[in-house]
Design an enzyme around this catalytic site. Structure first.
Site, PDB file in Angstrom:
ATOM      1  N   LYS A 233      26.582  45.733 -84.774  1.00 17.59           N
ATOM      2  CA  LYS A 233      28.021  45.462 -84.815  1.00 17.59           C
ATOM      3  C   LYS A 233      28.784  46.709 -84.369  1.00 17.59           C
ATOM      4  O   LYS A 233      28.418  47.831 -84.743  1.00 17.59           O
ATOM      5  CB  LYS A 233      28.433  45.059 -86.238  1.00 17.59           C
ATOM      6  CG  LYS A 233      29.891  44.629 -86.375  1.00 17.59           C
ATOM      7  CD  LYS A 233      30.179  44.145 -87.804  1.00 17.59           C
ATOM      8  CE  LYS A 233      31.616  43.715 -88.002  1.00 17.59           C
ATOM      9  NZ  LYS A 233      31.880  43.231 -89.379  1.00 17.59           N
TER      10      LYS A 233
ATOM     11  N   SER B 138      34.173  38.738 -89.781  1.00 17.49           N
ATOM     12  CA  SER B 138      34.393  39.533 -88.600  1.00 17.49           C
ATOM     13  C   SER B 138      33.153  39.805 -87.753  1.00 17.49           C
ATOM     14  O   SER B 138      33.285  40.185 -86.592  1.00 17.49           O
ATOM     15  CB  SER B 138      35.014  40.873 -88.998  1.00 17.49           C
ATOM     16  OG  SER B 138      34.108  41.623 -89.794  1.00 17.49           O
TER      17      SER B 138
ATOM     18  N   SER C 236      32.232  38.915 -94.149  1.00 19.44           N
ATOM     19  CA  SER C 236      32.048  39.068 -92.704  1.00 19.44           C
ATOM     20  C   SER C 236      30.628  38.950 -92.186  1.00 19.44           C
ATOM     21  O   SER C 236      30.433  38.844 -90.973  1.00 19.44           O
ATOM     22  CB  SER C 236      32.620  40.403 -92.243  1.00 19.44           C
ATOM     23  OG  SER C 236      34.002  40.275 -92.064  1.00 19.44           O
TER      24      SER C 236
HETATM   25  N1  GLN Z   1      37.752  37.764 -93.638  1.00 20.22           N
HETATM   26  C1  GLN Z   1      37.931  38.855 -94.527  1.00 20.22           C
HETATM   27  C2  GLN Z   1      39.063  39.740 -94.032  1.00 20.22           C
HETATM   28  O1  GLN Z   1      39.680  39.365 -93.104  1.00 20.22           O
HETATM   29  C3  GLN Z   1      36.651  39.632 -94.696  1.00 20.22           C
HETATM   30  C4  GLN Z   1      36.370  40.568 -93.597  1.00 20.22           C
HETATM   31  C5  GLN Z   1      35.123  41.369 -93.800  1.00 20.22           C
HETATM   32  O2  GLN Z   1      34.266  41.015 -94.619  1.00 20.22           O
HETATM   33  N2  GLN Z   1      35.025  42.490 -93.100  1.00 20.22           N
HETATM   34  O3  GLN Z   1      39.339  40.775 -94.545  1.00 20.22           O
END
Ligand code: GLN
Length: 490
Positions: free
Chosen positions: A77, A152, A176
């Site tokens: 990532k 994400s 994410s």
């Molecule tokens: N969807 C969540 C956010 O927007 C989690 C994101 C993540 O786990 N990095 O913060």
């Protein structure tokens, strides 16, 4: 070749069935072929990957010991540092950032013989649930190109689902790893807070962030986690807890496993088709010898607001370092005074969602509002943790759907951030409580039209440092179902 598990690749390379270079070329070709439609990679490191694979083949030829991921292609990532490889967190503010060091997870993967093939697309600084907040543009879901892969870690999920690599790294602050895994029909594991070193992870919310594996099987997730988990002197938050050989923990049975089912919480707000698929998955586990036990998580309904207060507060602090002075993007206009330079750099460098989080976080931390928002959120966080503590007195894992809905259309939720946030309801509590949680493919929502089916994820949350039980349950489920073996037609 492309359907091989990480373990099968490692074994094939070790036994000489194929060379690491052959493996590498096959997966690079797949990446090149699919990336124009998926946009899963922000960087394809073909030359470097071939050189790493050649080194693995030389070791084998010389009779040197090979690591447990020898020759396995891995995607990283783009919020994880790889020395000498551009690392952007999908942000304009880091568009030319080349880290002078490796993240600990990267170092450990390479020491085990893994071959890094590139960096994967994600939401900017991991803030998002759809991969649409990326300076590189959105990623497409391999099951339906007009839909989101989740976020994400959307690029990592899409890459694994499309057989671009058998293993990718993701990071998980509020879901994410698990939510994109569910949307793309792959396995995603968020380890216990502290299980994996975050050294070299571009920080989002430091009391929540964890790094974990995304794979097509529980066995591969176990293999990868065993390689990179464990204490690290470079990360004071990494736990000293001994790391078991997770592969050995998977015995293929769930007899006697007590699965907690928070039915009231789940039924309130889940898509009916997802609920049916999830129910069938629970019945399958029951049929394999597990017991289903009703549990209550009375504070779970507050998890989303608590998460968005805590995560944004920490993000506003962590992202203060991007000021155009030390590294990263700086506004072109240099003769404007230092304060104006900060403002313009950050205005031009950050995307809209990141700015929204910084403003929200700064607001909730400000003197007049701290007690009402941030402090209150931390108190509810403790109550949530206690809900899990009492559940785990009666059960070994807690089961929920990973997401209340299957992959939605690109653009469907971008105009309404609150709708986007509400989709995180089932994933954020594991981060708030620090617990390990896994998402595994458990079926499809079938529908008329195109696409005919979209993957659904089953999420299991476990006790602190008990990833082994999650992996055992996931592996057992995989032995009696074939959801995880199904691939999208690209
Ligand atoms: N969807 C969540 C956010 O927007 C989690 C994101 C993540 O786990 N990095 O913060």
């Amino acid at each position: 070749m492309l359907n091989h598990s990480a373990r099968a690749i490692r074994d094939g390379v070790a036994s000489g069935q194929f060379s690491a270079v052959e493996v590498c070329r096959a997966f690079l070709a797949r990446i090149e072929a699919t990336n124009p439609s998926l946009n899963a990679f922000t960087l394809i490191a073909a030359e470097r990957a071939i050189a790493t694979a050649e080194a693995v083949d030389r070791r084998r030829a010389a009779g040197d010991p090979l690591g447990s991921l020898a020759g396995v292609p891995v995607a990283i990532k783009d919020n994880l540092c790889v020395k000498g490889m551009r690392t952007t967190a999908a942000s304009r503010i880091l568009e030319n950032y080349v880290p002078p060091y490796d993240a600990t997870v990267v170092e450990r993967l390479e020491a085990a013989g893994a071959v890094i093939v590139g960096k994967t697309n994600c939401d900017e600084f991991a803030m998002g649930s759809s991969n649409e907040n990326s300076a590189f543009g959105p990623v497409s879901n391999p099951w339906a190109l007009d839909r989101t892969p989740g976020g994400s870690s959307g690029g990592s999920a899409a890459a694994v689902a499309a057989c671009c690599t058998p293993l990718a790294l993701g990071s998980d602050t509020g879901g994410s790893i698990r939510q994109p895994a569910a949307f793309c029909g792959v396995v995603g594991l968020k380890p216990t807070y502290g299980r994996v070193s975050r050294y070299g992870l571009l920080a989002f919310a430091s009391s929540l962030d964890q790094i974990g594996p995304m794979t097509r099987s529980a066995a591969d997730a176990a293999l990868a986690l065993s390689v990179f988990a464990g204490p690290d002197r470079a990360d004071a938050t990494s736990a000293r807890e001994a790391v078991p050989d997770f592969a050995k923990a998977m015995t293929g049975t769930v007899a006697g496993l007590r699965i907690g089912v928070p039915r009231t919480f789940v039924n309130d707000g889940v898509n009916e088709h997802v609920r049916q698929v999830w129910d069938r998955a629970l019945e399958t586990l029951r049929g394999a010898g597990a017991t289903l036990v009703d549990v209550e998580l009375p504070h779970a309904k507050y998890a989303t607001p608590v998460y968005y207060l805590v995560a944004s507060a920490e993000a506003s602090s962590n992202l203060a370092r991007y000021d155009g002075v030390r590294y990263g993007y700086r506004t072109a206009d240099a003769n404007i005074g230092v304060k104006e330079m900060y403002c313009r750099t950050r205005d031009e460098g950050f995307g809209a969602e990141v700015k929204r989080r910084i403003m929200l976080g700064t607001y909730v931390l400000s003197a007049g509002y701290y007690d009402a928002f941030y402090l209150k959120a931390q108190q509810v966080r403790t109550l949530l943790r206690r809900d899990y503590d009492s559940a785990f007195e009666r059960v070994d894992v807690v089961a929920m759907p990973t997401s209340p809905m299957p992959a939605f259309r690109l653009g469907e939720k971008t105009a309404d951030p609150l709708q986007m946030y509400l989709g995180d309801i089932f994933t954020v509590s594991a981060n708030l409580a620090g617990l390990p949680a896994i998402s595994i493919p458990c079926g499809f929502v079938e529908q008329a039209g195109n696409p005919a089916r979209l993957p659904v994820g089953l999420q299991l949350t476990g006790r602190m440092f008990d990833e082994a039980t999650l992996l055992r349950a996931a592996d057992t489920y995989e032995r009696i179902t074939d959801w995880h073996t199904q691939s999208p037609q690209l």
